[in-house]
Design a protein around this motif. Structure first.
Motif, PDB file in Angstrom:
ATOM      1  N   THR A 175       0.925  -1.238   0.194  1.00  0.00           N
ATOM      2  CA  THR A 175      -0.059   0.128   0.146  1.00  0.00           C
ATOM      3  C   THR A 175       0.981   1.436   0.044  1.00  0.00           C
ATOM      4  OG1 THR A 175      -0.081   0.209   2.398  1.00  0.00           O
ATOM      5  CG2 THR A 175      -1.696  -1.147   1.119  1.00  0.00           C
ATOM      6  N   PRO A 176       0.312   2.501  -0.565  1.00  0.00           N
ATOM      7  CA  PRO A 176       1.028   3.607  -0.427  1.00  0.00           C
ATOM      8  C   PRO A 176       1.681   3.918   0.985  1.00  0.00           C
ATOM      9  CG  PRO A 176      -1.048   3.906  -1.748  1.00  0.00           C
ATOM     10  CD  PRO A 176      -1.170   2.745  -0.990  1.00  0.00           C
ATOM     11  N   ASP A 177       2.825   4.577   1.173  1.00  0.00           N
ATOM     12  CA  ASP A 177       3.338   5.174   2.201  1.00  0.00           C
ATOM     13  C   ASP A 177       2.403   6.433   2.791  1.00  0.00           C
ATOM     14  OD1 ASP A 177       5.227   3.023   2.230  1.00  0.00           O
ATOM     15  OD2 ASP A 177       6.994   4.775   1.384  1.00  0.00           O
ATOM     16  N   ILE A 178       2.477   6.543   3.944  1.00  0.00           N
ATOM     17  CA  ILE A 178       1.780   7.880   4.441  1.00  0.00           C
ATOM     18  C   ILE A 178       2.251   8.401   5.584  1.00  0.00           C
ATOM     19  CG2 ILE A 178       0.467   6.483   6.081  1.00  0.00           C
ATOM     20  CD1 ILE A 178      -1.853   8.362   5.462  1.00  0.00           C
ATOM     21  N   SER A 179       2.251   9.881   5.701  1.00  0.00           N
ATOM     22  CA  SER A 179       2.782  10.466   7.003  1.00  0.00           C
ATOM     23  C   SER A 179       1.845  11.434   7.422  1.00  0.00           C
ATOM     24  CB  SER A 179       4.360  11.213   6.538  1.00  0.00           C
ATOM     25  OG  SER A 179       4.805  11.804   7.742  1.00  0.00           O
ATOM     26  N   LEU A 180       1.705  11.545   8.529  1.00  0.00           N
ATOM     27  CA  LEU A 180       0.585  12.661   9.158  1.00  0.00           C
ATOM     28  C   LEU A 180       1.281  13.037  10.479  1.00  0.00           C
ATOM     29  CD1 LEU A 180      -2.257   9.786   9.358  1.00  0.00           C
ATOM     30  CD2 LEU A 180      -1.893  11.785   7.397  1.00  0.00           C
ATOM     31  N   ASN A 181       0.651  14.269  10.658  1.00  0.00           N
ATOM     32  CA  ASN A 181       1.056  14.972  12.007  1.00  0.00           C
ATOM     33  C   ASN A 181      -0.171  14.905  12.931  1.00  0.00           C
ATOM     34  OD1 ASN A 181       3.610  16.279  10.963  1.00  0.00           O
ATOM     35  ND2 ASN A 181       2.381  18.009  10.284  1.00  0.00           N
ATOM     36  N   VAL A 182       0.466  14.596  13.990  1.00  0.00           N
ATOM     37  CA  VAL A 182      -0.662  14.346  15.436  1.00  0.00           C
ATOM     38  C   VAL A 182      -0.365  15.551  16.063  1.00  0.00           C
ATOM     39  CG1 VAL A 182      -1.426  12.489  16.821  1.00  0.00           C
ATOM     40  CG2 VAL A 182      -0.172  11.827  14.932  1.00  0.00           C
TER      41      VAL A 182
END
Length: 320
Positions: free
Chosen positions: A297-304
């Motif tokens: 699956t595609p990589d993902i980066s989020l700000n928490v």
């Protein structure tokens, strides 16, 4: 191989508040005492202050001078450093290769063999820059000098890390509180708190998305003494779960190796990175190399983002 970081602090040896504290009742015959007189304690505390000052300055020579000229330091590895020059060279290397940590005393007891020789058995904890805590026991021999000062004849690290899981979890204390992830048309609310059931950090998450049923998840983080690292388990309201092993990669930054099963019975695995921003106002959560049922699956980066505490309200003149 580098010596354990504890060797950075072994020189303090309970020269301060740990000295003569926590002596076991009944360990001294009636009518006798083996505790140093107040003047001895003052001298030892002065020595401790000298060590702290030298350590904070990275002054290897000043640390070595706390030993007798032929004093010894026995490291956890079994290596023996003999003489001030060897101890100084060791600390030259240590200060060049490691960031400073913060030391504190856990407990200690001392006894005088003679008026000029004292034996100390104690524990000391230290916190490295990432926040991880370790606790180590040690034994030290102190020799009184003609001028009333005390120098170290021999220091020995007794064994490995004795920090309890609750102390280890202090490294993740920054997680405690409420956080939110906002992406496109969905919000995920996450709350971390100390567990009431044992030495864990527990979290609950709720994801809300327009026209879609909300989903919830729970998370528990603990310390695995066998793996010598954090582990976590999470379960979602649909029936999926996963297990992660954590490895510190720096100051409040962790690499997670995750594997689990989706609610549909598909295997999953991924690498995740959790890293706190210097401001402490958010942490990044990156998921990469995720494979579900054999498909990448595609990589993902989020700000928490950290949520401020809910404002208090006034009801009938009383603050709620």
């Amino acid at each position: 191989m580098k010596t354990p970081l504890f060797s950075l602090f072994a020189l303090t040896l309970g020269l301060g508040s740990a000295w003569c504290q926590n002596e076991k009742p009944g360990s001294t015959p009636a009518g006798k005492t083996d505790k140093p007189e107040p003047a001895y304690i003052t001298a030892l505390e002065d020595s401790a202050a000298a060590y702290v000052q030298a350590f904070n300055k990275g002054d290897s020579k000043a640390i070595a001078d706390l030993f007798l000229p032929d004093g010894e330091m026995v490291l956890l590895s079994g290596a023996v450093l003999r003489g001030r020059e060897a101890i100084k060279e060791h600390y030259d290397e240590v200060f060049g290769d490691n960031e400073n940590a913060t030391a504190s005393y856990e407990s200690g007891a001392a006894r005088l063999l003679t008026n000029g020789v004292a034996i100390e058995d104690a524990e000391m904890s230290f916190t490295d820059p990432s926040g991880e805590v370790s606790v180590h026991p040690y034994t030290a021999v102190h020799i009184k000098q003609k001028d009333g000062s005390w120098l170290l004849a021999r220091v020995r690290d007794v064994s490995g890390d004795f920090a309890q899981p609750t102390e280890k979890l202090r490294a993740l204390e920054w997680l405690i509180g409420d956080w939110v992830i906002q992406i496109e048309d969905s919000d995920t609310w996450i709350s971390f708190d100390w567990s009431k059931d044992g030495p864990y950090i527990d979290a609950r998450a709720l994801t809300e998305k327009a026209d879609v049923q909300s989903t919830a998840a729970t998370l528990r983080i603990g310390w695995d003494a066998l793996k010598n690292g954090f582990v976590s388990w999470s379960f979602d309201s649909l029936g999926g779960y996963n297990y992660s092993e954590w490895a510190s990669t720096g100051d409040h930054s962790y690499l997670l190796k995750t594997r689990g099963v989706t609610a549909d019975g598909e295997s999953l695995s991924s690498t995740q990175i959790v890293a706190l921003a210097p401001s402490g106002e958010f942490f990044t959560w990156t998921k990469r190399d995720q494979i579900i049922d054999g498909e990448v699956t595609p990589d993902i980066s989020l700000n928490v983002v950290k949520r401020p505490p809910a404002p208090k309200t006034m009801v009938s003149g009383a603050r709620k």
